[in-house]
Design a protein around this motif. Structure first.
Motif, mmCIF file in Angstrom:
data_model
loop_
_atom_site.group_PDB
_atom_site.id
_atom_site.type_symbol
_atom_site.label_atom_id
_atom_site.label_comp_id
_atom_site.label_asym_id
_atom_site.label_seq_id
_atom_site.Cartn_x
_atom_site.Cartn_y
_atom_site.Cartn_z
ATOM 1 N N ALA A 38 48.682 48.213 17.573
ATOM 2 C CA ALA A 38 48.200 47.603 18.817
ATOM 3 C C ALA A 38 47.993 48.661 19.900
ATOM 4 C CB ALA A 38 49.186 46.541 19.305
ATOM 5 N N ARG A 39 48.923 49.573 20.004
ATOM 6 C CA ARG A 39 48.790 50.640 21.010
ATOM 7 C C ARG A 39 47.560 51.491 20.718
ATOM 8 N NH1 ARG A 39 51.001 56.130 21.511
ATOM 9 N NH2 ARG A 39 50.970 56.662 23.707
ATOM 10 N N TYR B 164 54.857 56.277 29.742
ATOM 11 C CA TYR B 164 56.019 55.697 30.420
ATOM 12 C C TYR B 164 55.941 54.168 30.407
ATOM 13 C CZ TYR B 164 57.309 60.257 32.522
ATOM 14 O OH TYR B 164 57.692 61.537 32.747
ATOM 15 N N ARG B 165 54.761 53.656 30.744
ATOM 16 C CA ARG B 165 54.561 52.205 30.789
ATOM 17 C C ARG B 165 54.833 51.577 29.425
ATOM 18 N NH1 ARG B 165 49.841 52.633 33.217
ATOM 19 N NH2 ARG B 165 48.645 52.120 31.377
ATOM 20 N N THR B 166 54.309 52.211 28.384
ATOM 21 C CA THR B 166 54.467 51.674 27.032
ATOM 22 C C THR B 166 55.924 51.679 26.596
ATOM 23 O OG1 THR B 166 52.256 52.428 26.427
ATOM 24 C CG2 THR B 166 53.759 51.961 24.625
ATOM 25 N N TYR C 149 50.205 40.023 21.874
ATOM 26 C CA TYR C 149 49.299 39.596 22.940
ATOM 27 C C TYR C 149 49.885 39.958 24.312
ATOM 28 C CZ TYR C 149 47.176 36.582 26.423
ATOM 29 O OH TYR C 149 46.589 36.115 27.575
ATOM 30 N N PHE C 150 51.166 39.638 24.530
ATOM 31 C CA PHE C 150 51.781 39.930 25.828
ATOM 32 C C PHE C 150 51.884 41.432 26.080
ATOM 33 C CE2 PHE C 150 53.360 35.490 25.477
ATOM 34 C CZ PHE C 150 52.722 35.017 26.613
ATOM 35 N N PHE C 151 52.150 42.197 25.040
ATOM 36 C CA PHE C 151 52.171 43.657 25.162
ATOM 37 C C PHE C 151 50.797 44.156 25.595
ATOM 38 C CE2 PHE C 151 51.254 47.668 22.794
ATOM 39 C CZ PHE C 151 52.016 48.517 23.563
ATOM 40 N N LEU D 293 58.128 48.293 25.830
ATOM 41 C CA LEU D 293 58.718 48.017 24.519
ATOM 42 C C LEU D 293 60.238 47.880 24.614
ATOM 43 C CD1 LEU D 293 56.613 50.354 22.204
ATOM 44 C CD2 LEU D 293 56.389 47.878 22.522
ATOM 45 N N ARG D 294 60.864 48.681 25.443
ATOM 46 C CA ARG D 294 62.320 48.649 25.566
ATOM 47 C C ARG D 294 62.793 47.441 26.368
ATOM 48 N NH1 ARG D 294 66.936 49.979 23.106
ATOM 49 N NH2 ARG D 294 68.571 50.353 24.618
#
Length: 177
Positions: A64-65, A124-126, A20-22, A130-131
Motif C-alpha cells: 500500500a505504501r 515520519y508520518r508513515t 483504506y484508512f492508512f 502504523l505505530r
C-alpha cells in the motif's frame, strides 16, 4: 481446499478497511484512498510470488505504501499537489450525551494534530501512523518499510520529537491548559 482466490478474498475482507484508512491518512482524499486500496490488492495479487511468508499485514501495508508513493510521484510529474486537501475535517454530528464544548475542543485538538502531521516528512508520518493508529509492532513496521527495528525506533522517536516541536512552536500545549 483453499484456493488462491479464496485466500485473497479472506485477506481483502480482513485488511481492506485498515489499508483504506492508512491510505486516507496518507493521501487526504477518500476517492484516492479507495482507488489506492483497490490498486494495493491488484498489486498484491500480481506480486504474490515475491511474498516471502513474512507477516501478511506488514506485507500488505508495504504494498500500500509503495502504491501511494507511486501515485504521489505521478502527481509530482504532472505538477499537481497531492496534499492539497490533506487532513480536511468532515462535518461530524456531536453526541447529544456529551458536552458540546468538550467535543469541540477534542475536534479542534484532532484537527491541530492532523495539521501538524502533514508537516512531517512522509517517512515520519508513515511510521507514526502504523505505530499509533494501526498498532504495528516495531518488527512489523520494519518489514513494511524495509528498515531495521533500530531504524524504526529512531524514526518514531524523531517523528514524535518533531511533532512536539511543532506543537510548542504553535503554542498548542499552552492553549489547551
Amino acid at each position: 481446499m483453499r484456493t488462491r482466490k479464496n485466500e485473497l478474498e479472506i485477506l481483502y475482507r480482513q485488511y481492506a478497511k485498515s489499508l483504506y484508512f492508512f491510505l486516507l491518512k496518507m493521501s487526504g482524499s477518500k476517492e484516492l484512498a479507495e482507488d489506492l486500496t483497490q490498486e494495493t490488492f491488484v498489486r498484491a495479487t500480481i506480486s504474490l510470488s515475491e511474498y516471502n511468508r513474512e507477516d501478511v499485514r506488514a506485507w500488505l501495508f508495504k504494498v500500500a505504501r509503495n502504491v501511494y508513493i507511486d501515485e504521489w510521484r505521478k502527481r509530482q510529474r504532472r505538477k499537481k499537489i497531492p496534499f492539497a486537501e490533506i487532513f480536511t475535517k468532515e462535518n461530524e454530528i456531536l453526541s447529544p450525551y456529551g458536552l458540546p464544548e468538550e467535543e469541540a475542543l477534542k475536534m479542534e485538538e484532532r484537527e491541530d494534530l492532523h495539521t501538524f502531521l502533514k508537516f512531517l516528512p512522509e517517512q515520519y508520518r508513515t511510521t507514526l501512523y502504523l505505530r499509533e493508529f494501526e498498532s504495528f509492532s516495531y518488527k512489523e513496521i520494519a518489514e513494511a518499510l524495509d528498515l531495521t527495528e533500530s531504524q524504526v525506533k529512531v524514526t518514531i522517536h524523531r517523528a514524535r520529537k518533531k511533532l512536539l516541536q511543532l506543537a510548542k512552536e504553535n503554542n498548542w500545549r499552552e492553549e489547551r491548559e
